[in-house]
Design an enzyme around this catalytic site. Structure first.
Site, short mmCIF file in Angstrom:
data_model
loop_
_atom_site.label_atom_id
_atom_site.label_comp_id
_atom_site.label_asym_id
_atom_site.label_seq_id
_atom_site.Cartn_x
_atom_site.Cartn_y
_atom_site.Cartn_z
CB SER A 283 33.79 67.00 -30.72
OG SER A 283 33.04 66.34 -31.70
CD GLN A 301 42.01 66.39 -35.17
OE1 GLN A 301 41.24 66.39 -34.21
NE2 GLN A 301 42.06 65.41 -36.03
CG ASP A 373 32.34 58.90 -30.73
OD1 ASP A 373 31.68 59.83 -30.23
OD2 ASP A 373 32.99 59.02 -31.79
NE ARG A 375 32.66 62.43 -31.11
CZ ARG A 375 33.78 62.54 -31.83
NH1 ARG A 375 34.25 63.74 -32.12
NH2 ARG A 375 34.40 61.47 -32.25
CE LYS A 402 34.13 64.04 -36.48
NZ LYS A 402 35.16 65.10 -36.39
N1 LIG Z 1 36.53 60.61 -23.65
C1 LIG Z 1 37.63 61.13 -24.18
N2 LIG Z 1 37.49 62.11 -25.05
C2 LIG Z 1 38.61 62.63 -25.60
C3 LIG Z 1 39.89 62.21 -25.24
N3 LIG Z 1 40.79 62.95 -25.94
C4 LIG Z 1 40.07 63.79 -26.69
N4 LIG Z 1 38.76 63.62 -26.50
C5 LIG Z 1 37.61 64.26 -27.12
O1 LIG Z 1 37.49 63.73 -28.42
C6 LIG Z 1 36.80 64.66 -29.23
C7 LIG Z 1 37.55 64.71 -30.54
O2 LIG Z 1 37.42 63.46 -31.11
P1 LIG Z 1 38.58 62.68 -31.79
O3 LIG Z 1 38.32 61.23 -31.51
O4 LIG Z 1 39.91 63.24 -31.40
O5 LIG Z 1 38.45 62.95 -33.30
P2 LIG Z 1 37.19 62.83 -34.23
O6 LIG Z 1 36.44 64.09 -34.13
O7 LIG Z 1 36.42 61.57 -33.95
O8 LIG Z 1 37.85 62.60 -35.62
P3 LIG Z 1 38.62 63.63 -36.48
O9 LIG Z 1 37.55 64.29 -37.30
O10 LIG Z 1 39.54 62.82 -37.31
O11 LIG Z 1 39.31 64.56 -35.57
C8 LIG Z 1 36.75 65.94 -28.46
O12 LIG Z 1 35.42 66.09 -27.95
C9 LIG Z 1 37.70 65.72 -27.30
O13 LIG Z 1 37.29 66.41 -26.12
C10 LIG Z 1 40.00 61.16 -24.29
O14 LIG Z 1 41.07 60.70 -23.95
N5 LIG Z 1 38.84 60.67 -23.78
#
Ligand SMILES: Nc1nc2c(ncn2[C@@H]2O[C@H](COP(=O)(O)OP(=O)(O)OP(=O)(O)O)[C@@H](O)[C@H]2O)c(=O)[nH]1
Length: 488
Positions: A283, A301, A373, A375, A402
């Site tokens: 993302s 990542q 989340d 998404r 996910k």
């Molecule tokens: N709302 C919010 N979004 C964040 C923050 N830090 C990173 N992100 C967003 O989180 C998203 C990435 O998600 P993550 O939770 O890091 O990881 P994931 O995709 O769920 O899981 P992995 O596949 O393990 O990386 C990206 O869209 C980032 O912009 C934060 O502090 N707040």
């Protein structure tokens, strides 16, 4: 040598011109036909005031042909002045040509009734509305409805996005609009850009499959990872150059090698026993990937995913055509434009300030009126399907939610492959980060070659450790925590 009197050298047209300029009354319309009647005087005035390319409402307009060029047809060229009268056959008039759709149509497509001045928009938001935005969830259904009519390759990308309806309730259709080779420090990749009818975002697929660049295909190559919608024929009058320009080519494109791809067929390729392709659904994170923020590990990542997918794949020694123990790495990073876990960059920036005053990444989202989340992964699954990877994949992620969401959207996940943060790989118990310089980084993973802004470097620091800890403790991410992290 005798000199000819000047009036001998004057032709009829010169005399008529002289008459017009010096005669007692202005010539009538019957004598001198107006040549620029098709030009709107207001547009002319606007264009001359600041140039046609910069006037506020006309920056997509051109004037054809060039009014001031003596060679241009219809220009006011005194050398060709004949003093014609109105009975002469009508000359081609200057035409005002626009490449822009009428304004009302453009606003309707954007879902706006009218342009609103900024002050008006701001005034209509109360401070509360401004902070606490409503929680909108994405639809997660995926359908296989008929794809919208193919666009001619000669139509621009902008035009294409204009004609795709943006109806959130619409069945999901998407199309790969263009593909190109991008060399990276991890090896070449093919960047694919997708349009869809669900949102107006340009989602991307980073395809690692360098075998496609080889001069001749290898006997043990698995089927190439190619987009069905890109390789399809888009219109009957599509030329080879149209196809090549949008990326529907085979092999490596060069001044001496340009082979348009064939439309996809069901012909089966050589089947060899290989592990399921490695993929990541990533993302967007502007702060982590572009600014190099160490509040999160997103930049690392993305880089690590391309590196891992590019690693050679060992093949079975029993394969009859096998002359090498491995084949080049292959797989895909689907890059979804759902910034900030779907809440957008503006809210994410606000969330960071809430985190600085003591909230974590989950509660900060909730305080802003968002979900932890927001998404959805249906677009990612549709992209993988378009790339022919719907027969089972290994997914790089620490996030079990996910995996579940991907499976719910119809993707067969045969394995979850963990992504351990680089700075954690060489971590020893008790080596908590307390300063800006992390001594752990001199060890292993800090000197990897890197594809993104953060390069092969590991991100580290208190902010990151806090973020990762919250992901493990509150969001169920699967990462090994040290006891001191749990207690912190
Ligand atoms: N709302 C919010 N979004 C964040 C923050 N830090 C990173 N992100 C967003 O989180 C998203 C990435 O998600 P993550 O939770 O890091 O990881 P994931 O995709 O769920 O899981 P992995 O596949 O393990 O990386 C990206 O869209 C980032 O912009 C934060 O502090 N707040």
């Amino acid at each position: 040598m005798s000199r000819r009197p000047i009036h001998d050298a004057l032709g009829d047209s010169d005399a008529a011109l002289l008459d017009m300029l010096t005669g007692p009354s202005a010539p009538t319309a019957t004598t001198f036909a107006r040549r620029d009647a098709a030009l709107d005087p207001l547009i002319m005035a606007a264009a001359f005031a600041s140039g046609p390319q910069v006037t506020r409402n006309h920056y997509h307009h051109d004037f054809f042909p060039g009014v001031m060029l003596p060679k241009a047809e219809g220009a006011w060229d005194w050398t060709k002045f004949t003093g014609q009268d109105a009975s002469a056959p009508e000359r081609k008039k200057l035409a005002y040509v626009s490449r822009q759709a009428p304004r009302r149509q453009r606003l309707a497509l954007e879902g706006k009734e009218n342009d609103q001045p900024w002050e008006q928009t701001a005034a209509s938001l109360s401070p509360i509305e401004n902070l606490s935005l409503s929680h909108k969830r994405r639809r997660t259904s995926l359908s296989t409805s008929v794809f919208p009519p193919a666009l001619s390759a000669s139509q621009s990308t902008e035009a294409a996005s204009d004609v795709i309806p943006k109806d959130p309730a619409a069945d999901l259709d998407l199309k790969c609009m263009a593909r190109t080779r991008i060399p990276t420090p991890h090896g070449p990749v093919f960047l694919h850009l997708y349009h869809n009818n669900r949102d107006d975002k340009e989602h991307l697929a980073i395809v690692v499959d360098p075998v496609q660049l080889a001069d001749k295909p290898s006997a043990v190559s698995p089927p190439p990872i190619r987009s069905h919608t890109l390789d399809a024929v888009w219109s009957n009058d599509e030329t080879e150059m149209d196809r090549i320009t949008r990326g529907a080519y085979v092999g490596r494109l060069s001044p001496t090698s340009q082979h348009a791809s064939m439309p996809p067929s069901d012909a089966a390729g050589v089947t060899i026993a290989l592990p399921a392709p490695l993929i990541r659904i990533h993302s967007e994170c502007f702060t982590g990937e572009t600014v190099g923020s160490m509040r999160c590990d997103c930049g690392e990542q993305l880089d690590e995913a391309i590196r891992l997918i590019s690693q050679p794949i060992a093949i079975s020694s029993s394969c009859p055509m096998n002359s090498s123990p491995s084949i080049p790495g292959r797989g895909v990073v689907v890059y979804l434009r759902q910034e900030g876990r779907g809440i957008g960059l503006l809210s994410k920036i606000r969330a960071y300030n809430l985190q600085d005053i003591g909230h974590d990444t989950v509660t900060a989202n909730l305080m802003l009126g968002h979900g932890a989340d927001e998404r959805g992964y249906d677009i990612a699954v549709a992209i993988l399907r378009d790339l022919g990877l719907d027969g089972g994949v290994r997914v790089l992620t620490n996030n079990p939610d996910k995996v579940q969401a991907l499976e719910k959207d119809g993707l067969r996940v045969v394995e979850r492959v963990p992504m351990i943060p680089r700075s954690w790989k060489s971590r020893q118990a008790g080596s908590k980060v307390t300063s800006d310089v992390d001594p752990r980084l001199s060890k292993v993973e800090d000197h990897l070659v890197g594809a993104t802004l953060i390069g092969g470097k590991a991100v580290y620091g208190e902010d990151l450790d806090k973020y990762l800890r919250t992901k493990v403790l509150k969001m169920g991410h699967i990462l090994p925590l040290w006891m001191e992290d749990v207690e912190a």
